[in-house]
Design a protein around this motif. Structure first.
Motif, PDB file in Angstrom:
ATOM      1  N   GLU A 168       0.830  -1.200   0.000  1.00  0.00           N
ATOM      2  CA  GLU A 168       0.000   0.000   0.000  1.00  0.00           C
ATOM      3  C   GLU A 168       0.869   1.256   0.000  1.00  0.00           C
ATOM      4  O   GLU A 168       2.056   1.205   0.332  1.00  0.00           O
ATOM      5  CB  GLU A 168      -0.938  -0.005   1.205  1.00  0.00           C
ATOM      6  N   CYS A 169       0.250   2.365  -0.378  1.00  0.00           N
ATOM      7  CA  CYS A 169       0.937   3.664  -0.428  1.00  0.00           C
ATOM      8  C   CYS A 169       0.160   4.681   0.408  1.00  0.00           C
ATOM      9  O   CYS A 169      -0.925   4.399   0.904  1.00  0.00           O
ATOM     10  CB  CYS A 169       1.016   4.186  -1.861  1.00  0.00           C
ATOM     11  N   THR A 170       0.734   5.865   0.510  1.00  0.00           N
ATOM     12  CA  THR A 170       0.116   7.027   1.166  1.00  0.00           C
ATOM     13  C   THR A 170      -0.309   6.718   2.598  1.00  0.00           C
ATOM     14  O   THR A 170      -1.312   7.216   3.084  1.00  0.00           O
ATOM     15  CB  THR A 170      -1.089   7.572   0.355  1.00  0.00           C
ATOM     16  N   MET A 171       0.485   5.907   3.277  1.00  0.00           N
ATOM     17  CA  MET A 171       0.173   5.506   4.651  1.00  0.00           C
ATOM     18  C   MET A 171       0.858   6.439   5.646  1.00  0.00           C
ATOM     19  O   MET A 171       2.036   6.784   5.486  1.00  0.00           O
ATOM     20  CB  MET A 171       0.621   4.076   4.884  1.00  0.00           C
ATOM     21  N   LYS A 172       0.119   6.830   6.665  1.00  0.00           N
ATOM     22  CA  LYS A 172       0.652   7.632   7.764  1.00  0.00           C
ATOM     23  C   LYS A 172       1.046   6.718   8.925  1.00  0.00           C
ATOM     24  O   LYS A 172       0.645   5.555   8.979  1.00  0.00           O
ATOM     25  CB  LYS A 172      -0.388   8.645   8.230  1.00  0.00           C
ATOM     26  N   ILE A 173       1.789   7.264   9.889  1.00  0.00           N
ATOM     27  CA  ILE A 173       2.283   6.437  10.983  1.00  0.00           C
ATOM     28  C   ILE A 173       1.151   5.784  11.763  1.00  0.00           C
ATOM     29  O   ILE A 173       1.263   4.644  12.202  1.00  0.00           O
ATOM     30  CB  ILE A 173       3.225   7.242  11.908  1.00  0.00           C
ATOM     31  N   TRP A 174       0.013   6.488  11.912  1.00  0.00           N
ATOM     32  CA  TRP A 174      -1.099   5.876  12.649  1.00  0.00           C
ATOM     33  C   TRP A 174      -1.760   4.755  11.860  1.00  0.00           C
ATOM     34  O   TRP A 174      -2.501   3.956  12.424  1.00  0.00           O
ATOM     35  CB  TRP A 174      -2.121   6.933  13.041  1.00  0.00           C
ATOM     36  N   ASP A 175      -1.481   4.674  10.562  1.00  0.00           N
ATOM     37  CA  ASP A 175      -2.014   3.583   9.746  1.00  0.00           C
ATOM     38  C   ASP A 175      -1.222   2.288   9.915  1.00  0.00           C
ATOM     39  O   ASP A 175      -1.769   1.201   9.688  1.00  0.00           O
ATOM     40  CB  ASP A 175      -2.007   3.956   8.259  1.00  0.00           C
ATOM     41  N   TRP A 176       0.077   2.395  10.253  1.00  0.00           N
ATOM     42  CA  TRP A 176       0.912   1.192  10.248  1.00  0.00           C
ATOM     43  C   TRP A 176       1.601   0.857  11.565  1.00  0.00           C
ATOM     44  O   TRP A 176       2.025  -0.292  11.773  1.00  0.00           O
ATOM     45  CB  TRP A 176       1.973   1.257   9.149  1.00  0.00           C
ATOM     46  N   ALA A 177       1.707   1.804  12.493  1.00  0.00           N
ATOM     47  CA  ALA A 177       2.521   1.553  13.695  1.00  0.00           C
ATOM     48  C   ALA A 177       2.017   0.356  14.497  1.00  0.00           C
ATOM     49  O   ALA A 177       2.806  -0.475  14.965  1.00  0.00           O
ATOM     50  CB  ALA A 177       2.555   2.802  14.573  1.00  0.00           C
ATOM     51  N   ALA A 178       0.708   0.233  14.671  1.00  0.00           N
ATOM     52  CA  ALA A 178       0.165  -0.880  15.454  1.00  0.00           C
ATOM     53  C   ALA A 178       0.303  -2.216  14.737  1.00  0.00           C
ATOM     54  O   ALA A 178       0.292  -3.277  15.377  1.00  0.00           O
ATOM     55  CB  ALA A 178      -1.305  -0.617  15.780  1.00  0.00           C
ATOM     56  N   LEU A 179       0.430  -2.168  13.426  1.00  0.00           N
ATOM     57  CA  LEU A 179       0.443  -3.405  12.643  1.00  0.00           C
ATOM     58  C   LEU A 179       1.777  -4.133  12.714  1.00  0.00           C
ATOM     59  O   LEU A 179       1.826  -5.360  12.595  1.00  0.00           O
ATOM     60  CB  LEU A 179       0.119  -3.087  11.180  1.00  0.00           C
ATOM     61  N   VAL A 180       2.855  -3.393  12.916  1.00  0.00           N
ATOM     62  CA  VAL A 180       4.197  -3.985  12.856  1.00  0.00           C
ATOM     63  C   VAL A 180       4.388  -5.083  13.902  1.00  0.00           C
ATOM     64  O   VAL A 180       4.785  -6.213  13.561  1.00  0.00           O
ATOM     65  CB  VAL A 180       5.283  -2.899  12.963  1.00  0.00           C
ATOM     66  N   PRO A 181       4.126  -4.834  15.203  1.00  0.00           N
ATOM     67  CA  PRO A 181       4.324  -5.917  16.180  1.00  0.00           C
ATOM     68  C   PRO A 181       3.392  -7.105  15.952  1.00  0.00           C
ATOM     69  O   PRO A 181       3.747  -8.245  16.273  1.00  0.00           O
ATOM     70  CB  PRO A 181       4.036  -5.244  17.529  1.00  0.00           C
ATOM     71  N   ILE A 182       2.198  -6.849  15.403  1.00  0.00           N
ATOM     72  CA  ILE A 182       1.239  -7.928  15.161  1.00  0.00           C
ATOM     73  C   ILE A 182       1.710  -8.830  14.032  1.00  0.00           C
ATOM     74  O   ILE A 182       1.740 -10.062  14.161  1.00  0.00           O
ATOM     75  CB  ILE A 182      -0.147  -7.337  14.865  1.00  0.00           C
ATOM     76  N   VAL A 183       2.089  -8.234  12.910  1.00  0.00           N
ATOM     77  CA  VAL A 183       2.560  -9.017  11.766  1.00  0.00           C
ATOM     78  C   VAL A 183       3.856  -9.748  12.110  1.00  0.00           C
ATOM     79  O   VAL A 183       4.002 -10.951  11.836  1.00  0.00           O
ATOM     80  CB  VAL A 183       2.746  -8.110  10.531  1.00  0.00           C
ATOM     81  N   GLU A 184       4.791  -9.059  12.727  1.00  0.00           N
ATOM     82  CA  GLU A 184       6.072  -9.684  13.022  1.00  0.00           C
ATOM     83  C   GLU A 184       5.950 -10.737  14.123  1.00  0.00           C
ATOM     84  O   GLU A 184       6.631 -11.768  14.086  1.00  0.00           O
ATOM     85  CB  GLU A 184       7.099  -8.616  13.377  1.00  0.00           C
ATOM     86  N   GLY A 185       5.046 -10.505  15.084  1.00  0.00           N
ATOM     87  CA  GLY A 185       4.837 -11.493  16.130  1.00  0.00           C
ATOM     88  C   GLY A 185       4.158 -12.756  15.644  1.00  0.00           C
ATOM     89  O   GLY A 185       4.186 -13.790  16.319  1.00  0.00           O
ATOM     90  N   ALA A 186       3.539 -12.677  14.454  1.00  0.00           N
ATOM     91  CA  ALA A 186       2.909 -13.852  13.844  1.00  0.00           C
ATOM     92  C   ALA A 186       3.834 -14.544  12.851  1.00  0.00           C
ATOM     93  O   ALA A 186       3.445 -15.543  12.232  1.00  0.00           O
ATOM     94  CB  ALA A 186       1.613 -13.440  13.144  1.00  0.00           C
ATOM     95  N   GLY A 187       5.045 -14.000  12.668  1.00  0.00           N
ATOM     96  CA  GLY A 187       6.016 -14.632  11.790  1.00  0.00           C
ATOM     97  C   GLY A 187       6.275 -13.903  10.487  1.00  0.00           C
ATOM     98  O   GLY A 187       7.074 -14.368   9.671  1.00  0.00           O
ATOM     99  N   GLY A 188       5.621 -12.754  10.272  1.00  0.00           N
ATOM    100  CA  GLY A 188       5.798 -12.011   9.030  1.00  0.00           C
ATOM    101  C   GLY A 188       6.795 -10.885   9.163  1.00  0.00           C
ATOM    102  O   GLY A 188       7.497 -10.760  10.173  1.00  0.00           O
TER     103      GLY A 188
END
Length: 269
Positions: free
Chosen positions: A210-230
């Motif tokens: 995706e594009c045009t993402m702000k920090i509030w769009d992605w900050a919460a997603l990083v620990p979730i995706v990485e904690g699941a193995g991504g």
């Protein structure tokens, strides 16, 4: 991988994040499918009374429980800029979905330390699903629905499910790269906002670009995706930054990264 700071107040942070998600859910649900009016912000994105009310409620909970932490929200800006700890919140990620009655929006709550995401929550009020990611720990998935918080093995782009919220978020310089990736992937699906990242963490989707993402769009997603193995990066494979180019890439299987970032770098002259 970055570890938690030695002074990280683990229990207090988790309790505050969960309490804030609970409050946001109780605030948002009375507005769902009630025909709330949407106003356009300066960037043409919609906002409703539900967004604003939920952010105020989240801020109140987090400020009361951990008053020394900074707070940044999509609707009401930044407070406490000097603190190394900063909450980053998006009360309704996917307002277009919310105002059209689709249960694919979500509340995002992240905690950063020196700009590195340590904790993330995706909460979906309608389905009752909640993902909690904490750096260095496995992602938790709380729901009455089926799902195991683990990405699936998929090393071949040709076998991968690709997802993006909407074609409109793909700005002109990056559209050729996305098109090249879509041509190589097994299938491309549209829609989802933050919910798609939760599905990637459950092994249902393999790639999100995706594009045009702000920090509030992605900050919460990083620990979730990485904690699941991504893995989550920008389109060039570099760590996401608040001052980055707005591109966001998530893959369920890290073996996809070299091929995916190569395709995303496609430029049409």
């Amino acid at each position: 991988m970055t570890t938690l700071p030695h002074d990280f107040p683990h229990d207090a942070v988790l309790e505050a994040a969960i309490a804030a998600a609970d409050v946001a859910r109780s605030v948002i649900m009375p507005f769902f499918r009630r025909g709330v009016r949407a106003d356009d912000k300066s960037d043409a994105s919609p906002v409703t009374v539900a967004d604003r009310t939920a952010e105020r409620a989240i801020r109140a909970v987090l400020s009361e429980r951990l008053p020394g932490f900074g707070l940044m929200g999509e609707e009401f800006g930044l407070e406490g800029a000097d603190s190394p700890y900063r909450w980053v919140i998006d009360p309704i990620d996917g307002t277009r979905a919310f105002i059209t009655g689709r249960p694919t929006f979500g509340t995002l709550i992240a905690l950063l330390h020196n700009n590195v995401p340590l904790l993330g929550v995706i909460d979906q009020p309608v389905t009752g699903e909640r993902w909690i990611g904490l750096r260095g720990a496995p992602t938790r998935y709380l729901s009455g629905l089926p799902g195991i918080p683990a990405t699936r093995a998929c090393a071949d782009v040709a076998a991968a499910e690709l997802s993006c919220t909407a074609p409109e978020i793909l700005d002109a310089p990056h559209r050729p790269g996305f098109d090249a990736l879509a041509a190589a992937a097994r299938r491309t699906s549209w829609g989802g906002d933050c919910y798609a990242y939760g599905l990637l963490a459950l092994g249902q989707i393999d790639i999100i670009a995706e594009c045009t993402m702000k920090i509030w769009d992605w900050a919460a997603l990083v620990p979730i995706v990485e904690g699941a193995g991504g893995r989550m990066t920008d389109w060039s494979g570099q760590p996401l930054r608040a001052d980055g180019d707005g591109t966001v890439l998530a893959v369920g299987d890290a073996r996809l990264m070299p091929c995916v970032t190569g395709l995303l770098s496609t430029i049409v002259t």
